[in-house]
Design an enzyme around this catalytic site. Structure first.
Site, short mmCIF file in Angstrom:
data_model
loop_
_atom_site.label_atom_id
_atom_site.label_comp_id
_atom_site.label_asym_id
_atom_site.label_seq_id
_atom_site.Cartn_x
_atom_site.Cartn_y
_atom_site.Cartn_z
N ARG A 170 2.79 -7.44 1.66
CA ARG A 170 2.42 -6.05 2.02
C ARG A 170 1.00 -6.10 2.56
O ARG A 170 0.08 -6.55 1.86
CB ARG A 170 2.50 -5.13 0.81
CG ARG A 170 1.88 -3.78 1.05
CD ARG A 170 2.19 -2.76 -0.03
NE ARG A 170 3.57 -2.30 0.10
CZ ARG A 170 4.06 -1.23 -0.54
NH1 ARG A 170 3.28 -0.51 -1.33
NH2 ARG A 170 5.31 -0.88 -0.39
N HIS A 188 8.20 -0.40 7.57
CA HIS A 188 8.55 -0.61 6.15
C HIS A 188 10.05 -0.92 6.12
O HIS A 188 10.87 -0.12 5.65
CB HIS A 188 8.21 0.64 5.34
CG HIS A 188 8.16 0.43 3.86
ND1 HIS A 188 8.45 -0.79 3.26
CD2 HIS A 188 7.85 1.27 2.84
CE1 HIS A 188 8.32 -0.67 1.95
NE2 HIS A 188 7.96 0.57 1.67
N GLN A 211 12.23 -0.54 2.92
CA GLN A 211 12.49 0.86 2.56
C GLN A 211 13.68 1.39 3.36
O GLN A 211 14.58 2.05 2.82
CB GLN A 211 11.24 1.71 2.86
CG GLN A 211 11.42 3.17 2.51
CD GLN A 211 11.54 3.40 1.02
OE1 GLN A 211 10.72 2.90 0.25
NE2 GLN A 211 12.54 4.15 0.58
N ARG A 223 16.32 0.24 -3.61
CA ARG A 223 15.37 -0.78 -3.19
C ARG A 223 15.78 -2.14 -3.78
O ARG A 223 15.78 -3.17 -3.12
CB ARG A 223 13.93 -0.43 -3.64
CG ARG A 223 13.35 0.85 -3.03
CD ARG A 223 13.17 0.73 -1.54
NE ARG A 223 12.42 -0.43 -1.16
CZ ARG A 223 11.08 -0.49 -1.11
NH1 ARG A 223 10.36 0.59 -1.35
NH2 ARG A 223 10.45 -1.61 -0.75
N1 CP Z 1 8.34 3.32 -1.43
C1 CP Z 1 7.49 2.32 -1.70
O1 CP Z 1 7.34 1.36 -0.92
O2 CP Z 1 6.81 2.44 -2.87
P1 CP Z 1 5.62 1.51 -3.38
O3 CP Z 1 4.43 1.78 -2.50
O4 CP Z 1 5.39 1.92 -4.80
O5 CP Z 1 6.05 0.09 -3.26
N1 NVA Z 2 3.54 5.72 4.43
C1 NVA Z 2 3.21 5.32 3.09
C2 NVA Z 2 4.38 4.69 2.43
C3 NVA Z 2 4.17 4.26 1.02
C4 NVA Z 2 5.39 3.64 0.42
C5 NVA Z 2 2.02 4.37 3.12
O1 NVA Z 2 2.00 3.50 3.99
O2 NVA Z 2 1.13 4.51 2.30
#
Ligand code: CP
Ligand code: NVA
Length: 314
Positions: A111, A138, A141, A301
């Protein structure tokens, strides 16, 4: 109770990495959804599939769902992982980090702030790299979101998805994944906060093949009219905290509340990747309402990522 008696035959993903949604072919995406449903109904059949495999999980940003579901997925498939939090490529060059890791692990889950960090890790590591969220995409997701859409509607084809809010990483991945499977995708964002034009162009190419319709608008009422599901995400993503006050003002007309939901189909589902900020992008009434499927998405997920890991590593 599942009637499955044996694990289904797993098709290997052709791309070496999942840096972005389109690294999966349409056929691979369809197979992943089928496999995810099998893994969900009969998890024990896959309990030894990653025996002896070790993964590295590198996170530059906070996470609850992604980090824990990857750790659980790896362990429930019989593998193991190590976790490293903090900036990637600051203490030493990113290309050195990548070439250390690929001597130790079978795959890297990362990430990052920048998509280019994911792309550089993939370029320098011979171990597969999985994008666990960047500024642009993402993909993990979107896999869980589409699995949820399949569970709710039987198939994504012809489903009207409305995304209300920021044209961000979550919106990009959902748009690319939904439209290639024939779901119609409408997004309403304030001027200046719409989706990336190059992602939209890619989605339009996919929609031309699948027959999906894409609507890009500034009007949330237009986007949700006739929607089967209304999706939103935070107005301020991780890394944009200095813009939070301005974004709160600009996005206020885009809040998903009971009034906006009343313009969608009567049984329209509410979707959110979480974490959610109640009384910003969504009201408590909507997220806690009977048509909210946000915890199904969160559960999925785990299953979608298990299917992905199986297709990359098993
Ligand atoms: N939806 C999602 O990616 O959540 P986190 O940021 O907690 O991983
Ligand atoms: N758009 C948000 C998603 C978090 C899961 C971010 O990037 O912070």
């Amino acid at each position: 109770m599942s009637t499955a008696v044996r694990a289904i035959k797993i098709h290997r993903i052709s791309a070496p990495d999942l840096t972005r949604d389109l690294d999966l072919t349409n056929d691979e995406l369809a197979h992943l959804l089928e496999l995810a449903r099998d893994v969900k109904s009969a998890p024990r059949l896959y309990a030894r599939s990653l025996d002896g495999q070790h993964l590295a999980i590198l996170f530059e940003k906070p996470s609850l769902r992604t980090r824990l579901t990857f750790e659980l997925a790896i362990k429930q498939l019989g593998g193991d992982c190590v976790v490293c939090e903090g900036p990637i490529g600051k203490r030493e060059p990113l290309k050195d980090v990548a070439r250390n890791l690929d001597r130790w692990v079978n795959a890297i889950v990362a990430r990052t702030f920048l998509q280019s960090t994911i792309d550089d890790l993939a370029a320098w590591s011979s171990a597969p790299v999985i994008n666990a969220l960047s500024d642009l995409y993402h993909p993990c997701q979107a896999l869980a979101d589409i699995l949820t859409v399949v569970e709710q509607f039987g198939s994504p084809r012809g489903v009207n998805l409305a995304f209300v809010g920021d044209g961000n990483n979550v919106a990009h991945s959902l748009m690319l994944t939904a439209t290639r499977l024939g779901a119609n995708f409408a997004i309403a964002s304030p001027p200046g906060y719409g989706p990336n034009p190059s992602v939209v162009a890619q989605a339009e190419g996919l929609a031309a093949v699948s027959g999906a319709k894409i609507t890009i608008t500034h009007d949330p009422r237009e986007a949700v009219a006739g929607a089967n599901a209304v999706y939103t995400d935070v107005w301020t993503s991780m890394g944009q905290e200095s813009q939070a006050a301005e974004r709160r003002q600009r996005f206020l007309p885009y809040q998903v509340n009971a009034g906006l939901m009343s313009l969608a189909r009567p049984d329209a589902r509410f979707m959110h990747c979480l974490p959610a900020r109640r009384d910003e992008e969504v009201t408590d009434e909507v997220i806690e309402g009977p048509n909210s499927v946000v915890f199904d998405q969160a559960e999925n997920r785990l299953h979608a990522q298990k299917a992905l890991l199986l297709m990359m590593l098993a």
